[in-house]
Structure formats: structure tokens, C-alpha cells
Write a protein that holds these residues in place. Structure first.
Motif, PDB file in Angstrom:
ATOM      1  N   PRO A  37      10.765  -1.598   1.332  1.00  7.01           N
ATOM      2  CA  PRO A  37       9.532  -0.959   1.800  1.00  7.01           C
ATOM      3  C   PRO A  37       8.304  -1.723   1.326  1.00  7.01           C
ATOM      4  O   PRO A  37       8.360  -2.500   0.385  1.00  7.01           O
ATOM      5  N   GLY A  38       7.201  -1.473   2.013  1.00  7.01           N
ATOM      6  CA  GLY A  38       5.914  -1.996   1.558  1.00  7.01           C
ATOM      7  C   GLY A  38       5.428  -1.161   0.383  1.00  7.01           C
ATOM      8  O   GLY A  38       6.156  -0.320  -0.145  1.00  7.01           O
ATOM      9  N   LYS A  39       4.206  -1.391  -0.004  1.00  8.74           N
ATOM     10  CA  LYS A  39       3.635  -0.621  -1.113  1.00  8.74           C
ATOM     11  C   LYS A  39       3.082   0.698  -0.557  1.00  8.74           C
ATOM     12  O   LYS A  39       2.010   0.746   0.040  1.00  8.74           O
ATOM     13  N   ASN A  40       3.846   1.747  -0.739  1.00  9.68           N
ATOM     14  CA  ASN A  40       3.449   3.088  -0.316  1.00  9.68           C
ATOM     15  C   ASN A  40       2.941   3.807  -1.547  1.00  9.68           C
ATOM     16  O   ASN A  40       3.713   4.055  -2.479  1.00  9.68           O
ATOM     17  N   ALA A  41       1.652   4.112  -1.580  1.00  6.11           N
ATOM     18  CA  ALA A  41       1.089   4.668  -2.801  1.00  6.11           C
ATOM     19  C   ALA A  41      -0.145   5.517  -2.528  1.00  6.11           C
ATOM     20  O   ALA A  41      -0.891   5.264  -1.584  1.00  6.11           O
ATOM     21  N   LEU A  44      -5.053   7.103  -7.474  1.00  2.39           N
ATOM     22  CA  LEU A  44      -6.092   8.025  -7.928  1.00  2.39           C
ATOM     23  C   LEU A  44      -7.370   7.284  -8.321  1.00  2.39           C
ATOM     24  O   LEU A  44      -7.324   6.125  -8.748  1.00  2.39           O
ATOM     25  N   ALA A  45      -8.469   7.961  -8.184  1.00  5.06           N
ATOM     26  CA  ALA A  45      -9.777   7.378  -8.475  1.00  5.06           C
ATOM     27  C   ALA A  45      -9.972   7.179  -9.982  1.00  5.06           C
ATOM     28  O   ALA A  45      -9.450   7.932 -10.794  1.00  5.06           O
ATOM     29  N   THR A  46     -10.734   6.160 -10.308  1.00  5.93           N
ATOM     30  CA  THR A  46     -11.113   5.855 -11.687  1.00  5.93           C
ATOM     31  C   THR A  46     -12.637   5.939 -11.789  1.00  5.93           C
ATOM     32  O   THR A  46     -13.320   6.186 -10.792  1.00  5.93           O
ATOM     33  N   VAL A  76      -5.173   5.384  -0.188  1.00  2.45           N
ATOM     34  CA  VAL A  76      -3.805   5.756   0.144  1.00  2.45           C
ATOM     35  C   VAL A  76      -3.269   4.670   1.053  1.00  2.45           C
ATOM     36  O   VAL A  76      -3.915   4.292   2.032  1.00  2.45           O
ATOM     37  N   SER A  77      -2.091   4.166   0.713  1.00  2.00           N
ATOM     38  CA  SER A  77      -1.436   3.128   1.515  1.00  2.00           C
ATOM     39  C   SER A  77      -0.047   3.629   1.881  1.00  2.00           C
ATOM     40  O   SER A  77       0.799   3.819   1.006  1.00  2.00           O
ATOM     41  N   ILE A  87      -5.878   5.177   3.886  1.00  2.88           N
ATOM     42  CA  ILE A  87      -7.177   5.744   3.525  1.00  2.88           C
ATOM     43  C   ILE A  87      -7.870   4.647   2.718  1.00  2.88           C
ATOM     44  O   ILE A  87      -7.344   4.179   1.718  1.00  2.88           O
ATOM     45  N   HIS A  88      -9.003   4.214   3.177  1.00  5.72           N
ATOM     46  CA  HIS A  88      -9.712   3.097   2.545  1.00  5.72           C
ATOM     47  C   HIS A  88     -10.438   3.539   1.285  1.00  5.72           C
ATOM     48  O   HIS A  88     -10.844   4.684   1.162  1.00  5.72           O
TER      49      HIS A  88
END
Length: 170
Positions: A37-41, A44-46, A76-77, A87-88
Motif C-alpha cells: 500500500p501507499g502511505k495511508n495516514a 495530526l496537527a502540531t 489526510v492521505s 485532505i491538504h
């Protein structure tokens, strides 16, 4: 959900549930598909993301639901969910805004593009809280209603992840 605003606690809970579902989905991905799979993630914001969100707010008025989302989520990727959803980050949204501006939508105030899918279609959030999807992979073509709210869009993503996980298919 119409008229209600997105709550940070709801977004946090969505992130936790999506992360768990993605972990399970990715366990058998290579076996089912024959490639990794690709990077599915869900990232969270910092503090750096909070600063980027503040800079975006200074650049242009943005819908409050988008501010709430960016306070919790960096990005979100989901390249392996359906044809992909992304989500950019707030810094990318600001960069795109500087380059392309807001998108005009009939009957709405201009909307801010914040996401895309694997086919290049764009998702934009209007001040009404409604989410719009471009009909083509373009900033300048028509946008159709995709969800009544950001929460509804996220709920749809959760259903896609769960459906794919339970069916074992893309």
C-alpha cells in the motif's frame, strides 16, 4: 447536521477511528493486491500547523469548520481508499489560494479548496459549511455539491474505509 458547526472533539474521535480502520485495512493489503500500500495516514496537527492555519486565516477569511479541522488535522492521505482521497495541509491550502484564489460557486460565497481525490477532482468548503467537488480536475470548471457539511464528508470517508476493509476490495 445542517447549520451545526464542526467540533474539534468529533474530529479527534474521527481521526482515532480512521487510524484504527486504516491499520486493519493495510494489514492484508499486499496479500490481496500483490503490491504494497501507499502511505495511508491521518496526520495530526502540531504547533507548526496551528501557525500555518493562523497564517491562512490572515491571508483570507476561511470557513470556521476548516479552521476547526486544521486545528486537529494536518493532513489526510488515503491513496488506497477507492481511487484516493487527500485532505491538504493548511500551508498547501494557503499556497494554492495564493496561486488560484477561491473558487466561485453559484449561490455561494467563494469557496476554499482544501482536498482532492485520486482523479484530481477538488473539494472546496464554502462559508455555508457545504462541501463542493469539481466536476473535472480543474480549479475553473463547475463544482457540484458533495456533502452538506465537512462532518458528512468525513463520515463518508469512514464508510469507504470500512466498506473496503469488510469487502477486502478496492
Amino acid at each position: 447536521m445542517a447549520g451545526q458547526r464542526l467540533e474539534a472533539e468529533w474530529v479527534r474521535a474521527w481521526c482515532e477511528q480512521a487510524d484504527e480502520a486504516l491499520t486493519e485495512l493495510m494489514r492484508s493489503f499486499q496479500e490481496r493486491h500483490g503490491f504494497p500500500p501507499g502511505k495511508n495516514a491521518v496526520v495530526l496537527a502540531t504547533e507548526a500547523n496551528h501557525n500555518a492555519t493562523d497564517a491562512l486565516v490572515e491571508l483570507t477569511p476561511i470557513p470556521s469548520d476548516l479552521t476547526t479541522m486544521f486545528w486537529v488535522i494536518d493532513e489526510v492521505s488515503l491513496p488506497d481508499v477507492d481511487s484516493g482521497y487527500f485532505i491538504h495541509s493548511s500551508s498547501m491550502v494557503a499556497s494554492h489560494f495564493r496561486e488560484y484564489g477561491a473558487v466561485p460557486i453559484d449561490g455561494e460565497e467563494p469557496a476554499l479548496v482544501f482536498a482532492s481525490d485520486g482523479g484530481g477532482h477538488l473539494f472546496a468548503l464554502a462559508g455555508s459549511g457545504q462541501v463542493w467537488r469539481s466536476t473535472t480536475a480543474s480549479w475553473f470548471d463547475q463544482f457540484d455539491l458533495a456533502a452538506a457539511s465537512l462532518q458528512e464528508l468525513f463520515e463518508g470517508l469512514a464508510r469507504r474505509i470500512s466498506s473496503q476493509r469488510s469487502s477486502g476490495q478496492d
